[in-house]
Design a protein around this motif. Structure first.
Motif, short mmCIF file in Angstrom:
data_model
loop_
_atom_site.label_atom_id
_atom_site.label_comp_id
_atom_site.label_asym_id
_atom_site.label_seq_id
_atom_site.Cartn_x
_atom_site.Cartn_y
_atom_site.Cartn_z
N ALA A 117 -18.04 -24.98 0.19
CA ALA A 117 -18.14 -23.50 0.18
C ALA A 117 -18.15 -22.89 -1.22
N SER A 118 -18.43 -23.67 -2.27
CA SER A 118 -18.47 -23.02 -3.59
C SER A 118 -19.78 -22.27 -3.78
N LYS A 119 -20.80 -22.64 -3.02
CA LYS A 119 -22.13 -22.03 -3.17
C LYS A 119 -22.79 -21.87 -1.80
N GLY A 120 -23.91 -21.18 -1.82
CA GLY A 120 -24.81 -21.19 -0.67
C GLY A 120 -24.22 -20.69 0.64
N LEU A 121 -24.60 -21.36 1.72
CA LEU A 121 -24.26 -20.91 3.07
C LEU A 121 -22.76 -21.00 3.33
N GLY A 122 -22.11 -22.05 2.83
CA GLY A 122 -20.66 -22.19 3.00
C GLY A 122 -19.95 -21.03 2.34
N ALA A 157 -15.21 -28.07 -2.22
CA ALA A 157 -16.48 -28.51 -2.83
C ALA A 157 -16.09 -29.64 -3.78
N ARG A 158 -17.07 -30.41 -4.22
CA ARG A 158 -16.75 -31.51 -5.13
C ARG A 158 -16.52 -30.99 -6.56
N GLY A 159 -17.35 -30.07 -7.00
CA GLY A 159 -17.26 -29.55 -8.37
C GLY A 159 -16.13 -28.52 -8.48
N ALA A 160 -15.07 -28.88 -9.26
CA ALA A 160 -13.87 -28.03 -9.31
C ALA A 160 -14.14 -26.69 -10.00
N GLY A 219 -12.90 -31.74 -3.71
CA GLY A 219 -12.99 -33.08 -3.11
C GLY A 219 -14.27 -33.23 -2.31
N ASP A 220 -14.57 -34.48 -2.01
CA ASP A 220 -15.79 -34.79 -1.25
C ASP A 220 -15.44 -34.85 0.24
N ILE A 221 -15.98 -33.94 1.00
CA ILE A 221 -15.64 -33.83 2.42
C ILE A 221 -16.17 -35.04 3.21
N ASN A 256 -19.46 -28.23 6.92
CA ASN A 256 -20.65 -28.14 6.08
C ASN A 256 -20.58 -29.24 5.02
N ALA A 257 -21.72 -29.66 4.53
CA ALA A 257 -21.82 -30.59 3.40
C ALA A 257 -23.25 -30.51 2.91
N GLY A 258 -23.51 -31.06 1.75
CA GLY A 258 -24.89 -31.07 1.26
C GLY A 258 -25.79 -31.86 2.21
N ALA A 261 -29.07 -37.68 11.56
CA ALA A 261 -27.62 -37.47 11.49
C ALA A 261 -27.22 -36.18 12.20
N ARG A 262 -27.99 -35.13 12.01
CA ARG A 262 -27.59 -33.84 12.60
C ARG A 262 -27.82 -33.84 14.11
N SER A 263 -28.82 -34.56 14.57
CA SER A 263 -29.02 -34.65 16.02
C SER A 263 -27.87 -35.39 16.67
N PRO A 305 -29.66 -23.17 10.17
CA PRO A 305 -30.40 -22.35 9.21
C PRO A 305 -31.87 -22.76 9.12
N GLY A 306 -32.73 -21.74 9.02
CA GLY A 306 -34.12 -21.98 8.60
C GLY A 306 -34.10 -21.97 7.08
N ALA A 307 -34.97 -21.17 6.46
CA ALA A 307 -35.01 -21.14 4.99
C ALA A 307 -34.13 -20.03 4.45
N PHE A 308 -33.08 -20.41 3.72
CA PHE A 308 -32.15 -19.46 3.12
C PHE A 308 -32.18 -19.60 1.60
N ASP A 309 -32.08 -18.45 0.96
CA ASP A 309 -32.19 -18.38 -0.49
C ASP A 309 -30.93 -18.94 -1.17
N THR A 310 -30.87 -20.25 -1.30
CA THR A 310 -29.71 -20.90 -1.94
C THR A 310 -30.24 -21.89 -2.98
N GLU A 311 -29.30 -22.48 -3.73
CA GLU A 311 -29.67 -23.47 -4.75
C GLU A 311 -30.47 -24.61 -4.13
N ARG A 312 -30.02 -25.04 -2.94
CA ARG A 312 -30.71 -26.16 -2.28
C ARG A 312 -32.17 -25.80 -1.99
N LEU A 313 -32.39 -24.58 -1.51
CA LEU A 313 -33.76 -24.18 -1.19
C LEU A 313 -34.61 -24.18 -2.47
P1 NAP Z 1 -26.23 -25.43 -1.63
O1 NAP Z 1 -26.65 -24.09 -2.06
O2 NAP Z 1 -26.71 -26.60 -2.41
O3 NAP Z 1 -24.63 -25.45 -1.55
C1 NAP Z 1 -23.99 -26.62 -1.11
C2 NAP Z 1 -22.48 -26.44 -1.24
O4 NAP Z 1 -21.85 -27.55 -0.62
C3 NAP Z 1 -21.98 -26.42 -2.67
O5 NAP Z 1 -20.84 -25.60 -2.73
C4 NAP Z 1 -21.63 -27.88 -2.91
O6 NAP Z 1 -20.71 -28.00 -3.99
C5 NAP Z 1 -21.01 -28.23 -1.56
N1 NAP Z 1 -21.06 -29.65 -1.19
C6 NAP Z 1 -22.18 -30.42 -1.09
N2 NAP Z 1 -21.83 -31.66 -0.70
C7 NAP Z 1 -20.47 -31.67 -0.54
C8 NAP Z 1 -19.53 -32.66 -0.16
N3 NAP Z 1 -19.92 -33.89 0.14
N4 NAP Z 1 -18.22 -32.33 -0.09
C9 NAP Z 1 -17.82 -31.07 -0.40
N5 NAP Z 1 -18.67 -30.10 -0.78
C10 NAP Z 1 -19.98 -30.39 -0.84
O7 NAP Z 1 -26.70 -25.75 -0.13
P2 NAP Z 1 -26.96 -24.73 1.10
O8 NAP Z 1 -28.36 -24.25 1.03
O9 NAP Z 1 -25.85 -23.78 1.21
O10 NAP Z 1 -26.94 -25.76 2.33
C11 NAP Z 1 -25.78 -26.01 3.11
C12 NAP Z 1 -26.18 -26.95 4.25
O11 NAP Z 1 -27.18 -26.31 5.05
C13 NAP Z 1 -26.80 -28.27 3.76
O12 NAP Z 1 -26.40 -29.33 4.59
C14 NAP Z 1 -28.28 -28.03 3.90
O13 NAP Z 1 -29.01 -29.22 4.07
C15 NAP Z 1 -28.31 -27.16 5.16
N6 NAP Z 1 -29.54 -26.36 5.25
C16 NAP Z 1 -29.83 -25.44 4.31
C17 NAP Z 1 -31.02 -24.71 4.41
C18 NAP Z 1 -31.41 -23.65 3.39
O14 NAP Z 1 -32.52 -23.10 3.48
N7 NAP Z 1 -30.59 -23.31 2.44
C19 NAP Z 1 -31.88 -24.95 5.48
C20 NAP Z 1 -31.55 -25.91 6.44
C21 NAP Z 1 -30.37 -26.62 6.30
P3 NAP Z 1 -20.59 -29.40 -4.80
O15 NAP Z 1 -21.98 -29.88 -5.07
O16 NAP Z 1 -19.81 -29.02 -6.03
O17 NAP Z 1 -19.83 -30.33 -3.92
#
Ligand code: NAP
Length: 262
Positions: free
Chosen positions: A15-20, A38-41, A65-67, A89-91, A157-159, A186-194
């Motif tokens: 939950a440090s970034k994005g959807l969490g 989150a992993r990054g302190a 920590g790594d969930i 949630n996790a990456g 994995a998600r299924s 989630p569909g497409a959300f404006d996050t770092e991952r996207l």
């Molecule tokens: P994000 O912006 O990259 O944020 C991911 C967050 O999770 C960060 O805070 C990250 O911090 C933390 N994290 C990742 N792996 C972790 C772990 N093993 N243990 C603890 N913390 C962890 O990603 P997001 O877009 O919010 O995506 C969240 C989830 O939704 C992902 O599984 C992604 O595949 C899924 N999703 C996202 C979208 C989209 O459009 N954004 C669409 C479909 C599915 P650290 O790296 O510091 O750990």
């Protein structure tokens, strides 16, 4: 509407970034105390500070920590006095071709996106049932309903998690005790991952990230990407006191991108 969440404890994984983070913000705004991980302190501490500013009346605890590991999960659970709300949630796993994936690659995806949430559920739902309130939300992906070829690890994995949750949510021992389990897709959300995905997709198809993003946006009926705040608001709604009869569901948030009726 008062969502009835004041004073509840929520454990929000990844939950440090994005959807969490969007989920943590919405729950804190509704008066929940939170444990975020989150992993990054460093980024985690910065998010925790922002959350405390958002609502100084609640407690915000950050556990780095790594969930996907037993140690990461144990530390997160130990920090939370009682888990009323669990946001799993996790990456997401990397894209690729299944011909290149060995057993270790599969196990890493299963650990992060299936077995970790199941372990967190196992550690928390019976206590929720005893207390007569519990909300579990798993952040999965629109790829559960409409699989994406290069995301085979995620699709698989998600299924697996989705099937498990569908069965568990229907156990009377949980459903009759006001414990609900649902998945947010989630569909497409404006996050770092996207942004990373768009840059990679652009590079692969010989376009700039912004050209590639524009085409992706145009393919979504809403003509835009979702925001983490919108995602968090739906999360808070599903965690509300009022949502006790909503369980075992897969809720797609994708701006209308999925073309099917069901
Ligand atoms: P994000 O912006 O990259 O944020 C991911 C967050 O999770 C960060 O805070 C990250 O911090 C933390 N994290 C990742 N792996 C972790 C772990 N093993 N243990 C603890 N913390 C962890 O990603 P997001 O877009 O919010 O995506 C969240 C989830 O939704 C992902 O599984 C992604 O595949 C899924 N999703 C996202 C979208 C989209 O459009 N954004 C669409 C479909 C599915 P650290 O790296 O510091 O750990």
């Amino acid at each position: 509407m008062d969502l009835g969440l004041q004073g509840r404890w929520a454990l929000v994984c990844a939950a440090s970034k994005g959807l969490g983070r969007g989920c943590a913000e919405a729950l804190v705004a509704e008066g929940c105390h939170v444990v975020i991980t989150a992993r990054g302190a460093e980024a985690l501490a910065a998010t925790a500070a922002d959350l405390r500013r958002l609502n100084p009346a609640v407690q915000v605890l950050a556990v780095a920590g790594d969930i996907a590991t037993p140690e990461g999960r144990a530390a997160a659970l130990a920090a939370c006095p009682q888990v009323d709300i669990l946001i799993n949630n996790a990456g997401g796993p990397p894209p690729g071709d299944f011909r290149d994936w060995d057993r270790e690659t599969w196990l890493a995806a299963l650990d992060a996106n299936m077995l970790a949430p199941i372990a967190m559920i196992k550690a928390t739902v019976d206590g929720m049932a005893e207390r007569g309130f519990g909300r579990v939300l798993n952040i999965t992906s629109g790829a559960v309903k409409a699989p994406i070829d290069v995301l085979g690890l995620s699709n698989g994995a998600r299924s697996g998690l989705t099937g498990f949750v569908a069965g568990l949510a229907r156990q009377p021992a949980l459903a009759s005790r006001n414990v609900t389990l649902n998945n947010l897709l989630p569909g497409a959300f404006d996050t770092e991952r996207l942004h990373k995905t768009l840059a990679a997709g652009g590079a692969k198809s010989g376009q700039s990230a912004s050209e590639f993003a524009a085409k992706r946006r145009a393919a979504i009926p809403a003509q835009r990407f979702g925001t983490a705040a919108e995602f968090g608001a739906v999360c808070a709604m599903l965690c509300s006191a009022q949502a006790g009869y909503l369980t075992g569901q897969n809720l797609l948030l994708d701006g209308g991108a999925y073309p099917g009726v069901f």
